[in-house]
Design a protein around this motif. Structure first.
Motif, mmCIF file in Angstrom:
data_model
loop_
_atom_site.group_PDB
_atom_site.id
_atom_site.type_symbol
_atom_site.label_atom_id
_atom_site.label_comp_id
_atom_site.label_asym_id
_atom_site.label_seq_id
_atom_site.Cartn_x
_atom_site.Cartn_y
_atom_site.Cartn_z
ATOM 1 N N SER A 33 0.819 -1.212 0.000
ATOM 2 C CA SER A 33 0.000 0.000 0.000
ATOM 3 C C SER A 33 0.853 1.262 0.000
ATOM 4 C CB SER A 33 -0.926 -0.007 1.220
ATOM 5 O OG SER A 33 -0.168 0.028 2.404
ATOM 6 N N GLN A 34 1.957 1.250 -0.732
ATOM 7 C CA GLN A 34 2.868 2.395 -0.751
ATOM 8 C C GLN A 34 2.248 3.638 -1.376
ATOM 9 O OE1 GLN A 34 5.889 3.001 0.500
ATOM 10 N NE2 GLN A 34 6.007 1.031 1.491
ATOM 11 N N GLY A 35 1.362 3.499 -2.340
ATOM 12 C CA GLY A 35 0.860 4.653 -3.068
ATOM 13 C C GLY A 35 -0.377 5.299 -2.483
ATOM 14 N N VAL A 36 -0.675 5.109 -1.218
ATOM 15 C CA VAL A 36 -1.897 5.637 -0.631
ATOM 16 C C VAL A 36 -1.726 7.123 -0.295
ATOM 17 C CG1 VAL A 36 -1.389 5.069 1.775
ATOM 18 C CG2 VAL A 36 -3.730 5.079 0.985
ATOM 19 N N GLU A 37 -2.777 7.888 -0.542
ATOM 20 C CA GLU A 37 -2.776 9.325 -0.242
ATOM 21 C C GLU A 37 -3.811 9.597 0.845
ATOM 22 O OE1 GLU A 37 -0.911 11.919 -1.289
ATOM 23 O OE2 GLU A 37 0.347 10.514 -2.391
ATOM 24 N N LEU A 38 -3.596 10.672 1.582
ATOM 25 C CA LEU A 38 -4.496 11.017 2.679
ATOM 26 C C LEU A 38 -5.919 11.251 2.187
ATOM 27 C CD1 LEU A 38 -4.847 11.591 5.677
ATOM 28 C CD2 LEU A 38 -4.211 13.957 5.233
ATOM 29 N N LYS A 185 1.614 19.703 4.328
ATOM 30 C CA LYS A 185 1.493 18.977 3.055
ATOM 31 C C LYS A 185 0.058 18.908 2.522
ATOM 32 C CE LYS A 185 2.897 15.832 -0.003
ATOM 33 N NZ LYS A 185 3.912 15.871 -0.961
ATOM 34 N N PHE A 186 -0.898 18.700 3.419
ATOM 35 C CA PHE A 186 -2.288 18.475 2.998
ATOM 36 C C PHE A 186 -3.198 19.538 3.609
ATOM 37 C CE2 PHE A 186 -0.166 14.350 3.641
ATOM 38 C CZ PHE A 186 -0.175 13.862 2.351
ATOM 39 N N THR A 187 -2.941 20.802 3.336
ATOM 40 C CA THR A 187 -3.663 21.881 4.002
ATOM 41 C C THR A 187 -5.169 21.820 3.786
ATOM 42 O OG1 THR A 187 -2.087 23.103 2.609
ATOM 43 C CG2 THR A 187 -2.722 24.106 4.636
ATOM 44 N N SER A 188 -5.600 21.421 2.630
ATOM 45 C CA SER A 188 -7.038 21.385 2.352
ATOM 46 C C SER A 188 -7.749 20.296 3.149
ATOM 47 C CB SER A 188 -7.281 21.174 0.856
ATOM 48 O OG SER A 188 -6.750 19.928 0.447
ATOM 49 N N LEU A 189 -7.009 19.300 3.610
ATOM 50 C CA LEU A 189 -7.619 18.194 4.359
ATOM 51 C C LEU A 189 -7.434 18.333 5.870
ATOM 52 C CD1 LEU A 189 -6.401 15.276 2.071
ATOM 53 C CD2 LEU A 189 -8.663 16.329 2.120
ATOM 54 N N HIS A 190 -6.762 19.396 6.298
ATOM 55 C CA HIS A 190 -6.409 19.543 7.712
ATOM 56 C C HIS A 190 -7.631 19.504 8.621
ATOM 57 C CE1 HIS A 190 -5.473 21.968 11.334
ATOM 58 N NE2 HIS A 190 -4.444 21.137 11.357
ATOM 59 N N GLU A 191 -8.609 20.343 8.359
ATOM 60 C CA GLU A 191 -9.794 20.428 9.235
ATOM 61 C C GLU A 191 -10.583 19.114 9.239
ATOM 62 O OE1 GLU A 191 -11.913 21.995 12.135
ATOM 63 O OE2 GLU A 191 -10.235 23.044 11.202
ATOM 64 N N ALA A 192 -10.734 18.506 8.080
ATOM 65 C CA ALA A 192 -11.466 17.240 7.987
ATOM 66 C C ALA A 192 -10.762 16.139 8.780
ATOM 67 C CB ALA A 192 -11.622 16.822 6.537
ATOM 68 N N LEU A 193 -9.441 16.112 8.735
ATOM 69 C CA LEU A 193 -8.685 15.094 9.480
ATOM 70 C C LEU A 193 -8.835 15.308 10.976
ATOM 71 C CD1 LEU A 193 -6.789 12.654 9.368
ATOM 72 C CD2 LEU A 193 -4.897 14.278 9.520
ATOM 73 N N VAL A 194 -8.738 16.539 11.422
ATOM 74 C CA VAL A 194 -8.870 16.833 12.853
ATOM 75 C C VAL A 194 -10.224 16.343 13.367
ATOM 76 C CG1 VAL A 194 -9.094 18.725 14.520
ATOM 77 C CG2 VAL A 194 -7.254 18.760 12.846
ATOM 78 N N GLN A 195 -11.280 16.547 12.603
ATOM 79 C CA GLN A 195 -12.610 16.111 13.018
ATOM 80 C C GLN A 195 -12.774 14.602 12.931
ATOM 81 O OE1 GLN A 195 -15.365 18.339 10.655
ATOM 82 N NE2 GLN A 195 -14.922 20.270 11.702
ATOM 83 N N SER A 196 -12.010 13.961 12.059
ATOM 84 C CA SER A 196 -12.127 12.512 11.857
ATOM 85 C C SER A 196 -11.439 11.693 12.933
ATOM 86 C CB SER A 196 -11.567 12.114 10.498
ATOM 87 O OG SER A 196 -12.277 12.715 9.478
ATOM 88 N N LEU A 197 -10.479 12.273 13.630
ATOM 89 C CA LEU A 197 -9.725 11.526 14.628
ATOM 90 C C LEU A 197 -10.360 11.668 15.991
ATOM 91 C CD1 LEU A 197 -6.089 12.380 13.501
ATOM 92 C CD2 LEU A 197 -7.390 10.315 13.030
#
Length: 197
Positions: A33-38, A185-197
């Motif tokens: 699974s090396q090619g996985v993206e956030l 690296k993933f600024t557009s996904l920052h808020e979504a990740l914080v809420q997902s964890l």
């Protein structure tokens, strides 16, 4: 006596072999699974209610339950708490594994800061997965031997210590490392990740 010791050594050797095979399996899965993206994993994260977990394992909460409920009702409440705790631990391990996958893909980044943060996130994920693994083992032992009051009480204090002093700080550190790498690296996904964890 010698037959018992032989059985213990065989059991220990089998356990170590199974652990080795499990580690090899995880390593093989990681390589595939090396090619996985956030962005591909955002829907896979499972939210963890850390506050509820802290409340469940709180010694004050345990004393309150013991004062409030009778033995049969208390056993039902304990079973519910063990189930909720196990679910939180599984979710933490799942999220840590996903963040490790993202970290592994960023290790070869041309940006040294990103690669360094990715390594820190992978290392933090190892701690979370180790503590959740140990916690789940303790809870499964407690469930299997719940009819022995001494074992049940001992495992309860063990899980309280493990979760409060090791797992919760490790999970907070993992979230912090994920926060750092997503800010860069993933600024557009920052808020979504914080809420997902």
């Amino acid at each position: 006596m010698s037959n018992t010791m032989f059985a213990i050594w065989i059991g220990l050797a089998a356990g170590i072999l199974l652990l080795f095979l499990y580690a090899a399996f995880l390593n093989l899965r990681r390589r595939q699974s090396q090619g996985v993206e956030l962005g591909d994993l955002m829907n896979s994260f499972l939210p963890v209610n850390v506050e509820a977990l802290s409340e469940i394992i709180s010694p004050t909460q345990q004393r309150h339950l013991q004062e409030t409920y009778g033995p049969e009702e208390l056993l039902k409440v304990y079973r519910q708490q063990v189930g909720l705790t196990m679910e939180c631990l599984r979710r933490m391990a799942h999220n840590a594994a996903l963040l490790q996958q993202v970290g592994y893909t960023q290790l070869s980044s041309g940006n040294q800061l990103i690669a360094s943060l990715a390594q820190e996130m992978v290392d933090a994920g190892v701690h979370v997965r180790l503590y959740t693994f140990m916690g789940l083992i303790v809870l499964h032992v407690r469930n299997a031997l719940q009819w022995i009051p001494l074992v049940s009480a001992a495992t309860c204090s063990d899980i309280q210590g493990l979760v409060s002093s090791s797992l919760l700080p490790a999970y907070a550190q993992l979230k912090d490392k994920a926060d750092n790498i997503t800010c860069l690296k993933f600024t557009s996904l920052h808020e979504a990740l914080v809420q997902s964890l």
